[in-house]
Design a protein around this motif. Structure first.
Motif, short mmCIF file in Angstrom:
data_model
loop_
_atom_site.label_atom_id
_atom_site.label_comp_id
_atom_site.label_asym_id
_atom_site.label_seq_id
_atom_site.Cartn_x
_atom_site.Cartn_y
_atom_site.Cartn_z
N ARG A 26 0.83 -1.20 0.00
CA ARG A 26 0.00 0.00 0.00
C ARG A 26 0.87 1.26 0.00
O ARG A 26 0.52 2.26 -0.61
CB ARG A 26 -0.93 0.00 1.20
CG ARG A 26 -1.99 -1.09 1.17
CD ARG A 26 -3.00 -0.84 0.04
NE ARG A 26 -3.90 -1.95 -0.15
CZ ARG A 26 -4.99 -2.15 0.58
NH1 ARG A 26 -5.31 -1.33 1.55
NH2 ARG A 26 -5.76 -3.20 0.33
N GLU A 29 1.96 1.89 -3.50
CA GLU A 29 0.84 2.39 -4.29
C GLU A 29 0.60 3.88 -4.00
O GLU A 29 0.41 4.68 -4.92
CB GLU A 29 -0.43 1.60 -3.96
CG GLU A 29 -1.66 2.07 -4.73
CD GLU A 29 -2.92 1.33 -4.29
OE1 GLU A 29 -3.83 1.18 -5.12
OE2 GLU A 29 -3.01 0.93 -3.11
N ASN A 74 -10.23 2.13 0.10
CA ASN A 74 -10.48 1.40 -1.14
C ASN A 74 -10.90 2.32 -2.29
O ASN A 74 -11.20 1.86 -3.38
CB ASN A 74 -11.57 0.34 -0.93
CG ASN A 74 -11.10 -0.78 -0.05
OD1 ASN A 74 -9.94 -1.21 -0.13
ND2 ASN A 74 -11.97 -1.27 0.83
N LYS A 191 -10.93 6.44 -8.67
CA LYS A 191 -10.30 5.12 -8.60
C LYS A 191 -10.88 4.31 -7.45
O LYS A 191 -11.30 4.86 -6.43
CB LYS A 191 -8.78 5.26 -8.40
CG LYS A 191 -8.04 5.86 -9.57
CD LYS A 191 -6.53 5.82 -9.34
CE LYS A 191 -5.76 6.33 -10.54
NZ LYS A 191 -4.30 6.21 -10.35
N ARG A 193 -10.55 0.00 -5.62
CA ARG A 193 -9.99 -1.35 -5.69
C ARG A 193 -11.13 -2.34 -5.50
O ARG A 193 -12.03 -2.14 -4.68
CB ARG A 193 -8.88 -1.53 -4.66
CG ARG A 193 -9.28 -1.64 -3.23
CD ARG A 193 -8.09 -1.95 -2.32
NE ARG A 193 -7.47 -0.74 -1.82
CZ ARG A 193 -6.29 -0.29 -2.23
NH1 ARG A 193 -5.61 -0.95 -3.13
NH2 ARG A 193 -5.78 0.81 -1.73
N LYS A 194 -11.08 -3.44 -6.27
CA LYS A 194 -12.16 -4.42 -6.23
C LYS A 194 -12.11 -5.24 -4.95
O LYS A 194 -13.14 -5.62 -4.40
CB LYS A 194 -12.07 -5.34 -7.46
CG LYS A 194 -12.37 -4.61 -8.76
CD LYS A 194 -12.33 -5.57 -9.94
CE LYS A 194 -12.66 -4.83 -11.24
NZ LYS A 194 -12.61 -5.75 -12.41
N ASN A 198 -6.01 -6.25 -4.51
CA ASN A 198 -5.75 -5.54 -5.76
C ASN A 198 -5.32 -4.10 -5.52
O ASN A 198 -5.63 -3.50 -4.49
CB ASN A 198 -7.00 -5.53 -6.64
CG ASN A 198 -7.33 -6.91 -7.17
OD1 ASN A 198 -6.49 -7.80 -7.14
ND2 ASN A 198 -8.54 -7.09 -7.64
N LEU A 199 -4.62 -3.55 -6.51
CA LEU A 199 -4.32 -2.13 -6.51
C LEU A 199 -5.52 -1.36 -7.03
O LEU A 199 -6.40 -1.92 -7.70
CB LEU A 199 -3.10 -1.85 -7.40
CG LEU A 199 -1.78 -2.51 -6.98
CD1 LEU A 199 -0.70 -2.19 -8.00
CD2 LEU A 199 -1.35 -2.06 -5.59
N MET A 200 -5.58 -0.08 -6.75
CA MET A 200 -6.69 0.74 -7.25
C MET A 200 -6.61 0.87 -8.77
O MET A 200 -5.52 1.02 -9.33
CB MET A 200 -6.65 2.13 -6.62
CG MET A 200 -7.13 2.16 -5.19
SD MET A 200 -7.41 3.87 -4.66
CE MET A 200 -7.69 3.61 -2.89
N GLN A 201 -7.78 0.84 -9.41
CA GLN A 201 -7.87 0.99 -10.85
C GLN A 201 -8.84 2.13 -11.17
O GLN A 201 -9.79 2.36 -10.44
CB GLN A 201 -8.36 -0.31 -11.50
CG GLN A 201 -7.45 -1.51 -11.31
CD GLN A 201 -6.11 -1.33 -11.98
OE1 GLN A 201 -6.00 -0.65 -13.00
NE2 GLN A 201 -5.07 -1.93 -11.40
#
Length: 344
Positions: A26, A29, A74, A191, A193-194, A198-201
């Motif tokens: 994190r 990120e 998230n 953004k 994150r699922k 996972n990383l944020m998308q």
């Protein structure tokens, strides 16, 4: 960290707090969002290990709590204005944590109620939130080629386009504001994150250009004729709509206005559009007329026996055209697209 309290730290001080967070993934990120390189992080970590400095008595202690909340978040919203960046994260209840990033300085603040966010965001983009009217009140269609061109041409060439009387006056009006914005598009990226691993998308993006007295919203979705829509809005209307989007996104409300309403509702492209259907209808009838015209070139050879057949042919195809025109009114299901913003 109290409501409205601001904590300013340098990039190095922020890295020190991240290094002590205990969450490497994190932390990396978060560092990426702040444009902090891996080399910078490694240098600070080595320095910390060598000096073993105790930071428990300085202002960085106050920063640990909001940073830990950010690392566990998230969702985030990234506002970009040139090399200036504002990051927004959800906090307790309806509150948010803001991080203002500019020239290796990071200023953190927390707001328990989002009432003042509109003014903060307007100040970030240098626009007046009190402007209620849109003096422009126009929508413009711009080709993708033209959109790419104006991002890459020299400032002097852009000036010539603005002064060229042969260019559409509406486009020239937009180009003036675009040039004042340093030939850049302002960008807001949402953004999420699922899941925890996972990383944020990017979820979706809003693009716009601040005008002197209005906002140019950019509808970047590809259309059938390869056009981009520039929609003028009043500053107040645009950022009030943005406020609702922020609230829906951060608080997990059902999305209401993911796409900002255009300044002219009559020209807005909705899920059902008679304009699309009418366009398909007259184009199809034009083609049908040309086909029937070919039949009439040899009318003398079939006029006595084939008149009913030609009439039946025309009626059948007209029925099909009417059905397809109705289908054309329906907008096909969108697929999530994030368009890369080109800057000078």
């Amino acid at each position: 960290m109290e409501d409205g309290q601001k904590i300013s730290v340098s990039t190095q001080e922020l890295i020190e707090v991240l290094a002590q967070s205990g969450s490497d993934k994190r932390a990396k990120e978060f560092a990426k969002e702040n444009n902090i390189s891996k080399k910078e992080i490694d240098q600070v970590i080595v320095s910390l290990q060598e000096t073993n400095i105790n930071n428990s008595v300085n202002h960085k202690v106050l920063l640990k709590n909001p940073v830990n909340r950010i690392l566990n978040s998230n969702k985030m919203i990234r506002f970009e204005n040139g090399d200036h960046c504002l990051l927004m994260y959800p906090s307790e209840g309806a509150g948010v944590i803001l991080e203002d990033v500019h020239k290796n300085q990071h200023r953190f603040s927390q707001y328990k109620t989002p009432n003042s966010l509109n003014e903060i965001i307007c100040n970030f983009y240098g626009v007046n939130s009190k402007l209620q009217e849109d003096p422009v009140k126009i929508n413009i269609e711009l080709s993708n080629d033209m959109y790419d061109l104006i991002h890459n041409i020299k400032s002097s060439d852009l000036d010539r386009m603005i002064e060229d009387q042969s260019n559409d006056s509406k486009i020239r009006l937009f180009l003036r504001d675009f040039k004042k914005n340093n030939q850049q598009v302002s960008k807001i990226t949402f953004k999420k994150r699922k899941n925890e691993k996972n990383l944020m998308q990017p979820d979706f993006v809003m693009l716009f250009v601040p005008g002197e007295n209005n906002i140019w919203h950019i509808n970047y979705e590809e259309t059938d004729n390869n056009q981009i829509f520039l929609m003028s809005n009043s500053v107040s209307h645009y950022f009030n709509t943005l406020h609702n989007i922020l609230d829906d996104f951060l608080q997990n409300h059902p999305p209401k206005n993911k796409k900002v309403i255009s300044g002219n509702p009559k020209e807005e492209i909705g899920k059902f559009s008679f304009k699309r259907g009418l366009s398909f209808f007259w184009k199809s009838n034009l083609l049908l007329f040309i086909v029937i015209l070919f039949f009439f070139i040899n009318k003398s050879s079939w006029s006595q026996e084939g008149t009913s057949d030609v009439l039946l042919f025309a009626l059948l195809w007209e029925t099909v055209i009417l059905l397809l025109s109705f289908c054309a009114c329906l907008k096909k299901k969108d697929t999530p697209v994030v368009k890369k913003v080109k800057s000078a």
